[in-house]
Write a protein that holds these residues in place. Sequence first.
Motif, short mmCIF file in Angstrom:
data_model
loop_
_atom_site.label_atom_id
_atom_site.label_comp_id
_atom_site.label_asym_id
_atom_site.label_seq_id
_atom_site.Cartn_x
_atom_site.Cartn_y
_atom_site.Cartn_z
N VAL A 119 6.40 61.95 120.71
CA VAL A 119 5.14 61.34 121.13
C VAL A 119 3.99 62.23 120.70
N GLU A 133 -1.68 62.40 124.28
CA GLU A 133 -3.14 62.24 124.36
C GLU A 133 -3.84 63.57 124.61
N SER A 134 -3.10 64.58 125.01
CA SER A 134 -3.71 65.90 125.24
C SER A 134 -2.57 66.91 125.40
N LEU A 171 -2.34 68.72 127.99
CA LEU A 171 -1.92 68.54 129.38
C LEU A 171 -0.78 67.55 129.44
N ALA A 172 -0.95 66.44 128.74
CA ALA A 172 0.08 65.41 128.74
C ALA A 172 1.34 65.92 128.03
N ARG A 223 -0.62 63.99 136.32
CA ARG A 223 0.26 64.00 135.14
C ARG A 223 1.53 63.16 135.31
N ALA A 275 2.54 61.19 132.30
CA ALA A 275 3.04 62.03 131.19
C ALA A 275 4.49 62.40 131.48
N ARG A 328 11.42 58.72 127.52
CA ARG A 328 11.76 58.95 126.10
C ARG A 328 13.09 59.68 125.98
N GLU A 370 -3.86 60.02 131.08
CA GLU A 370 -2.41 59.82 131.01
C GLU A 370 -2.06 58.38 131.36
#
Lengths: 180, 360, 248
Positions: free
Chosen positions: B55, B58-59, B61-62, C71, C74, C81, C104
């Motif tokens: 992936v 998006e950041s 952090l993510a 988060r 995320a 996944r 996120e």
Amino acid sequence: MEKNYIIAGFGGQGVLFAGKVLANAFMLAGKNVTWYPCYGAEMRGGTVNCEIVVSDDEVSSVHKQDVDCVIALNQLSFDRFISRIKKGGMLICNSSLIEEIRPREDISYIFSPMTDKAVDSGNPKLTNMVSLGVLSNEETALNVEILEKAIDIVLPEERKKLAKSNMEAIMLGIDKLVTA
Amino acid sequence: MVSYSDKQLIKGNYAIAEASVKAGCECYFGYPITPQTEIGEYLSQRMYDLKRGYVCAESELAAINMVIGAVSTGAKAMTSSSSCAVALMQEALSYACSDELPVVLINVMRAGPGLGYIYPAQGDYFQSVYGGGNGDYKLTVLAPSNVQECIDLTYRAFYLAQKWRNPTMVLADGLLGQMMEPASFGEYPYPEVDNSSWALTGAKGREGRAIYSCARDEDEHNAKIRRLFEKYDLIAKEETTWEEFNTEDADVVLVAFGSMTRNIKAAMKVLRSQGIKAGAFRPVTLSPFPTERLNQLADSVDKFVVVEMNMGQMINDVKLAVNGKSDVKLVNRPVGEWLSVEEIVAGVKNIIGDKTYASV
Amino acid sequence: MQVFKIPESMKKGFKYTFCPGCDHGIAIRLIAELLDEMGLQEKTICATSIGCSVFLYDFLNVDCIEAPHGRAMAEATGVKRARPDKFVFTYQGDGDFASIGFAESSHAALRAENLTGICINNTTYGMTGGQHGPTTLIGQKTTTSPMGRFKETYGYPVRIAEHIALCEGTAFSARVALDTVPHINQAKKALKKAIQVQLDGLGYGFVEILSTCPTNWKMTPEEAHERVKNEMIPVFPLGIFKDKTEDN
């Protein structure tokens, strides 16, 4: 014995590619080798360079201030790197784009009209390969067979058909016409 | 003549990326930042081809939290980033240490503070070893010095992360990330670690498991942190590694980590050739740090010269290790062009007072 | 005849720790019932969040990974996944989902992650004692908007379900409430659909649940549910904002 080389020129002259071929060639010749590119800020103004350090032992450091041999493919590179060449070092110049003057007396010069040769051969983009031919005249570790193999390693699968023209350009460099 | 039959000339970033694949990394999550972007570029195709997870987050952090999610299920996963963006991951690293999750993180250092710039530097020693996150925790940190070690230590990072259930960082730098050297991958040399006792796999035939750092009982919380630190002690006992060269008779020992190791080894040879009894010492694991060995060396070594591309970070750990037995000095540059062998030699001579050796 | 039983997916002997009149209890029960009914408990992994919702793992007997504040989506992405065969959901408050975790939450929807997001919207930061948050209503007094939220300084509350519905990867997005029995029944239906879209691989399923926070609203449970009806629903209308299952 450790020796380092800088290849420098305009973006688009194939500087990094030539550097990779050279690094692979030295590897095939049984040397330890490190290839290091300029990236980011150094590339401003459109000049590109890479350094290749070759050693019989472990390669000590890269990003060295002093250089044994510089291959300058344009005037900007000549001006930028001439002061960094070690005493007794060598400056290989593309005289098609570089004025043939010798500001330092403690280094040796080779002037070769690399771009003109490449143009004559039908592909001006191969200036970089002509320069490797010129260098191979000075390097006992390098020979046609090794350079051919190195080109094969570096060219990706979809561009293998370019191997022949690259070798032809190297041969033009090996053919000593203008040296000093 | 060196045999290169099994070697290929490869960039450090690609070496790390492919090593992660060979180590069995099932998912990669990342966000672009120079000088490590090639890792994500390479893995976007490679993981797709292998039908593994990728992936472009998006950041940062993510990205690091995606790694936490993936490894919580027992999968091997990693992210890669660089200095100022690794700063964004510190909160998650604190969580992952508390949660005891085998996160693997590659940090290809650039120059700080703040945005700094993309040329190499070693300014993340503190961030990596002491941590930028909150609370008491320790990462395991490995610092490669050449492209072959980028492969070897990436393998080891996956293993140590799993073995100790502790986030493990490979601390490389822009120099290593961008350089090409001959290297070979071989096979992933470590055994697989059984994680069935803790991994989240669905509460089938057992009670639901919760992995969390939230603490609601002071006594339990104290006990947990003490237990974590007992684990860190064990890691130190079993996993601390370093390299040393010519230290037996050395008067002065150069100390460096990561790619600067190469330069101090070369400088040591130059100093030796000039009659100065120089040695070189290089921690491979920055955390745990080879404190004990440096302390032993301090019994016979007059001076330690720490060579770093920062304002003096690892030198603190060297001083703590030496504990006043010998003099510890710094030769440094904050960022940019690596200190050359000549500069290091000059720095060392300046520190030891060249006159002592003038007769040589 | 047994008229009431604790769902199998709830932990045995859990201690109820939410405030009286808080809707977390109903929401968690609905989730547990659905996990039972849909046979999902053994294949569920939940990413929990920070705030009162963090205690989910005290109640639900499923595998949980606690995410740092914001988060959860995320971490859920990482779980899914790595283990696409699992049922993965998040349980978050509005501050977690739509303030600190808005990136996120939105990007998981945009990536069409096969995940289910459940967001408890009670117009305040509950655990920290009732501060102004992303969903605080205009005029609402909180400890950090003691004069009442006014738009000139505080801006506007976010309509989460509508926002998520705008993301192309969203398969289902709805807003429900728990203030009346009919609303609770609707909420369960919406939650079931948000779960089902994940199981069918259609993309992101999302339910925003309007909930009470009697303690921080300084209301009785009854008054709090009146507030949901009279103040929240007019601003946050109930309904389904996206449903890909009906597109086909």
